[in-house]
Scaffold this active site. Structure first.
Site, mmCIF file in Angstrom:
data_model
loop_
_atom_site.group_PDB
_atom_site.id
_atom_site.type_symbol
_atom_site.label_atom_id
_atom_site.label_comp_id
_atom_site.label_asym_id
_atom_site.label_seq_id
_atom_site.Cartn_x
_atom_site.Cartn_y
_atom_site.Cartn_z
ATOM 1 N N GLU A 260 0.816 -1.220 0.000
ATOM 2 C CA GLU A 260 0.000 0.000 0.000
ATOM 3 C C GLU A 260 0.852 1.273 0.000
ATOM 4 O O GLU A 260 0.771 2.084 0.937
ATOM 5 C CB GLU A 260 -0.971 -0.029 1.193
ATOM 6 N N GLU B 92 -4.684 -8.546 -0.625
ATOM 7 C CA GLU B 92 -5.567 -8.492 0.536
ATOM 8 C C GLU B 92 -6.988 -8.300 0.046
ATOM 9 O O GLU B 92 -7.229 -7.482 -0.851
ATOM 10 C CB GLU B 92 -5.215 -7.308 1.455
#
Length: 688
Positions: A301, A420
């Site tokens: 991220e 994810e």
């Protein structure tokens, strides 16, 4: 897809390489590839049929040498057409249909079988195709000579391409909040120390890959040359070794460092680059000779503070390019290891995808994969703004997200890993999203990812798989998730039937979402109910008769009194709870804003959402663009304690001294209106 792989102990690739050198030195020639024997058998069944439509099931049994990809071709004799398929993609040319494997079922070992299904249309007659051809060879039920010679192109290192590697990683699981915990130890965020037994039990659940997030900040010197602790590298290597020994593909990365110190890259570029490069240099050296089942992800991220998108894209390109150069430069297994590159914020907005695509094109490396994350349509994912159901808007968001990733990458030969996925509301409470709506989300994301050839890795920070008992905290959720790895499951418009405690019991109807399945019947426990007596079915409308509901309700005390299961032709049954309830009630209360809770008699009902408005009709509380507040953050029911708590996060954005009207919406359809006023840290709540 189950791929035959790999080794009995880590770094076995070294032994293979050594044998190859030895053979060459002794003048031993490697055996040449023989042409593959071909043979197959096809079982074609019409599972169900109705006016103008039918459901077909096709089972392919490979009688020849193993195949790593398949096309099955047949011709319909009566003008039938395929309208929807699952576990295969289909194309047609007139009456001729070609069914092609999905990424997860491309390999068929000798003697093994794969199956796929479809819905079709017919008119007049619905005859069975006369013959089938698998990869050009007619399926006669016997083994014959090959129709074409095999390719002589040598396989990539490890025997799989990047696309095949990522496909073989489906399904995947995250070892979250352990090695990535921000603190001095992997237990800092509440999970127990990782054990080999945990890794083996994860593999036993059916997972093919494990993502091991790692945060390095507390294990790296803050001054040049930014050395990484050897002891921490040893621990990471130990856990990776356990995972490889459990026959799992493994993905490791730089995790929370992305926001702890890397986000300052625009103003602290030299330090960020040096720290980043030091970590990947240490990892690349440590795992240089690890087998190809170990993959590297450049950063989790990625995000950059106080910059526009164009600048952020350039910063991320710099990191991804540096990562690629460092790993490839160490040689050994790293020369061809699959490397995973994220988009900005690991997000699938089109601009993020385009930027990463430009980086991948510039690197010109066939062993790269792209990664994104997906936690659902945000209002649904956290239960805010009234999005309590898995509706068309929620579904469209999911489809658009995966379609963009497919069109940008998969369609162009670049694999996509959703490193994810889950629901953001799980961070607060796994009950933030109602159970049935949650199950629909997990059923559909599994299905849609398969259609797009995208691999999913479930985010689990300890809230799903118990790391001490090795049991699922929500077995029903796991059963639905696991079924979605290979097939579809039927669902329904609801998983709850509410019957007023004193009300006359009447027939109740709900709509079935068949999802390509056929309804098989209704069951209580192991007892099959009787159609016409206990229930009726008309198209997709299931009606449960009052007589059966009365039996299930028993003494009609509050709460779930019984359950029935709708059974379908594939996937998991759909549970329907029969609930006895009365109008919920609340009582007046006074207390400090930090601990204020409304005394509540739920009377068998459950809370869906809450609205908050001032007397003038404007929205009150956090996220005041909507009157419907976020479940678990702005309000939180406690059914055992008999309270609804309004935490500090709610009061911090309420005007002191102003009266707020709260409307509580329950799943039965009932509502309760309640009034609260905070003044100087004290809250008064009443019914008027």
């Amino acid at each position: 897809m189950q791929v035959v792989r790999r080794r009995t102990r880590k770094w076995m690739a070294l032994a293979v390489a050594a044998l190859a050198v030895l053979a060459a030195g002794l003048g031993i020639l490697a055996p040449t590839a023989a042409y593959a024997a071909e043979g197959c058998k096809v079982d074609y069944k019409i599972q169900s049929q109705w006016g103008g439509g039918f459901t077909g099931d096709v089972k392919i049994t490979n009688l020849g040498d193993p195949v790593s990809g398949w096309n099955l071709v047949w011709t319909f004799p009566n003008g039938q057409r395929v309208t929807q398929a699952w576990n295969a993609t289909t194309t047609d040319a007139g009456d001729t249909v070609t069914a092609k494997n999905m990424s997860y079922n491309a390999s068929i070992a000798t003697g093994a079988s794969v199956s796929f299904g479809f819905n079709g249309s017919w008119s007049g007659a619905n005859g069975v195709p006369a013959s089938f051809s698998l990869n050009g060879a007619v399926c006669t039920g016997a083994v014959g000579e090959p129709s074409t010679p095999p390719t002589t192109t040598p396989p990539p290192t490890g025997g799989l391409t990047a696309m095949e590697t990522v496909a073989a990683m489906q399904p995947g699981w995250n070892l979250g909040n352990s090695l990535d915990a921000v603190g001095a130890d992997e237990t800092a965020w509440g999970n127990p120390r990782i054990t080999q037994a945990l890794i083996e039990n994860v593999a036993a659940q059916g997972y093919n890959s494990i993502r091991i997030p790692v945060t390095w900040d507390n294990h790296q010197s803050k001054t040049a040359p930014y050395a990484v602790e050897d002891a921490y590298l040893d621990r990471v290597e130990e856990v990776v070794g356990w995972a490889l020994d459990a026959d799992l593909y493994v993905l490791i990365n730089i995790h929370h460092d992305s926001w702890i110190w890397m986000s300052a890259m625009n103003t602290n570029r030299t330090v960020v680059e040096d720290r980043y490069e030091a970590i990947w240099t240490a990892l690349a050296d440590r795992f240089r000779d690890a087998p190809p089942e170990l993959l590297f992800e450049s950063v989790n991220e990625p995000q950059f503070a106080n910059v526009d998108d164009a600048t952020a894209y350039a910063l991320l390109d710099d990191l991804n390019t540096s990562f690629h150069e460092i790993v490839r430069g160490t040689g050994g297994g790293n020369a061809t290891r699959v490397l995973v590159l994220p988009t900005l914020h690991t997000n699938a907005d089109q601009g993020r995808l385009d930027a990463l695509s430009a980086t991948i094109q510039a690197l010109d490396d066939p062993n790269l994969a792209a990664t994104i994350h997906y936690y659902g349509f945000w209002p649904f994912s956290v239960n805010v703004a009234g999005f309590t159901k898995f509706n068309d808007e929620v579904r469209a968001d999911l489809e658009g997200y995966f379609d963009r990733a497919y069109n940008e990458f998969v369609a162009n030969g670049i694999p996509v890993l959703v490193g994810e996925y889950g629901l953001l509301g799980f961070d607060t409470h796994t009950g933030t999203v109602e159970q049935g709506e949650k199950l629909k989300f997990f059923e559909y994301i599994g299905y849609y990812a398969r259609q797009k050839g995208i691999t999913l890795q479930l985010w689990d920070n300890g809230q799903h798989f118990n790391r001490t008992t090795f049991q699922w905290r929500d077995p029903e959720l796991f059963a639905m998730t696991k079924a979605a790895w290979t097939t579809r499951s039927g669902t329904a418009s609801t998983d709850q039937i509410y019957v007023g405690r004193a009300a006359t019991v009447a027939d109740v109807s709900l709509t079935l979402n068949l999802n390509g399945t056929t309804f098989q019947g209704l069951r209580v426990g192991t007892t099959n109910l009787v159609q016409g007596t206990d229930y009726t079915i008309s198209g997709s409308t299931l009606t449960i008769k009052a007589s059966r509901l009365t039996t299930l309700l028993g003494d009609r005390s509050y709460g779930v009194r019984g359950t029935v299961h709708a059974v379908f032709s594939q996937g998991v049954p759909w549970r329907i709870s029969v609930i006895s309830y009365d109008q919920p009630t609340m009582s007046a209360a006074t207390g400090a804003s930090a601990t204020f809770a409304i005394p509540t008699q739920f009377k068998g009902d459950q809370l869906a959402t809450m609205e908050a408005k001032y007397a003038d009709g404007t929205n009150a509380g956090p996220q005041n663009w909507t009157s419907y507040k976020e479940f678990g953050r702005a309000f939180n029911p406690d059914y055992a304690a008999g309270t609804v708590t309004l935490p500090t996060a709610f009061w911090s954005e309420v005007t002191d001294g102003q009266k707020v009207t709260l409307t509580f919406h329950f799943w039965s359809g009932r509502t309760v209106t309640y009034y609260v006023t905070e003044s100087g840290g004290t809250v008064t709540g009443s019914l008027t």
